[in-house]
Design an enzyme around this catalytic site. Structure first.
Site, PDB file in Angstrom:
ATOM      1  N   HIS A 246       0.799  -1.226   0.000  1.00 46.51           N
ATOM      2  CA  HIS A 246       0.000   0.000   0.000  1.00 46.51           C
ATOM      3  C   HIS A 246       0.831   1.275   0.000  1.00 46.51           C
ATOM      4  CE1 HIS A 246      -3.506  -2.564   1.776  1.00 46.51           C
ATOM      5  NE2 HIS A 246      -3.421  -2.662   0.472  1.00 46.51           N
TER       6      HIS A 246
ATOM      7  N   THR B 157      -2.974  -9.556  10.753  1.00 40.02           N
ATOM      8  CA  THR B 157      -4.005  -9.298   9.746  1.00 40.02           C
ATOM      9  C   THR B 157      -5.098 -10.352   9.863  1.00 40.02           C
ATOM     10  OG1 THR B 157      -4.517  -9.348   7.377  1.00 40.02           O
ATOM     11  CG2 THR B 157      -2.525 -10.493   8.051  1.00 40.02           C
TER      12      THR B 157
END
Ligand code: ZN
Length: 249
Positions: free
Chosen positions: A125, A195
């Protein structure tokens, strides 16, 4: 620490010892111990009050139409200039230095892996530490953004500066995806941490892991993840604590 956690960490130590191509895949939970809010967790960014909802603000169209408002939020909520790496970052950097770990793939944009000493970091990202003039592509560090009054403007050509962060409505960089796929497919030990594996592209990338023979996958996350059932070892605990203990940092 309770008996079962201790046993699992010993198990993890053993798996690390027996592996030569470790790849780490991590998300927001890796940085929470460094004081960076988890983007999607209940007490994270999404629950905080702001004029617009964060998902709207951190989108490409919002950046283009409301650049000043974007930067107000971005500087206030997404930059953490005083954040320091925690034991998870340090443990991974140590494993890379030992020659065991080959790549860190992260969804985080905070640059804490590099700050801890990791070299091969694939940032899905982007990073708040890279910012570019949209006109002439001049590079700017995070401090330049922080020190700008409203919209950061290029001191060379007057163009608007944009963080090298993947906003909503924007695609991920293809070269980073293909490098991530390559590293994951080569791993003999894939450690997935911090995550919940529900957000694209995390879940999809994990599918490239070659779960054959002696190859192992480990999940370390505070809460249960979407893929706990495919893991050889699953530790539902704080990743900074787990990796810190297992690697000894
Ligand atoms: Zn410029």
């Amino acid at each position: 620490m309770d008996k079962s956690s201790e046993k699992k960490i010993n198990n993890l130590k053993e798996l690390i010892e027996n592996s030569n191509y470790i790849v780490f895949f991590g998300g927001a939970g890796v940085s929470t111990a460094s004081g960076i809010p988890d983007f999607r967790s209940v007490d994270g960014l999404y629950n905080q009050k702001y004029k617009y909802n964060p998902e709207t603000i951190i989108s490409h169209s919002f950046f283009v139409k409301n650049t000043e408002e974007f930067y107000k939020f971005y500087k206030d909520r997404m930059l953490a200039p005083s954040a320091k790496p925690n034991k998870a970052h340090l443990a991974l950097a140590k494993l890379e230095e030992m020659g065991k770990l080959k790549a860190v793939i992260t969804q985080n944009i905070d640059g804490l892996h590099q700050m801890a000493g990791s070299k091969n970091v694939l940032e899905l990202h982007g990073s708040v530490h890279r910012n570019y003039c949209m006109k002439c592509r001049k590079f700017f560090e995070m401090n330049y953004i922080l020190e700008s009054n409203s919209i950061p403007i290029c001191d060379e050509c007057g163009g608007t500066i944009k963080p090298d962060v993947v906003l909503y409505e924007e695609g991920l960089e293809q070269s980073i995806i293909s490098n991530s796929v390559r590293e994951i497919s080569k791993a003999d030990l894939l450690i997935v941490g911090g995550t919940s594996l529900v957000v694209y592209p995390a879940a999809g990338l994990i599918d490239y892991f070659n779960h054959d023979g002696n190859n192992k996958i480990i999940l370390i996350n505070k809460s249960v993840t979407a893929r706990d059932n495919m893991a050889d070892l699953c530790i539902n605990d704080d990743i900074a604590k787990v990796l810190g203990e297992a690697v000894g940092v």
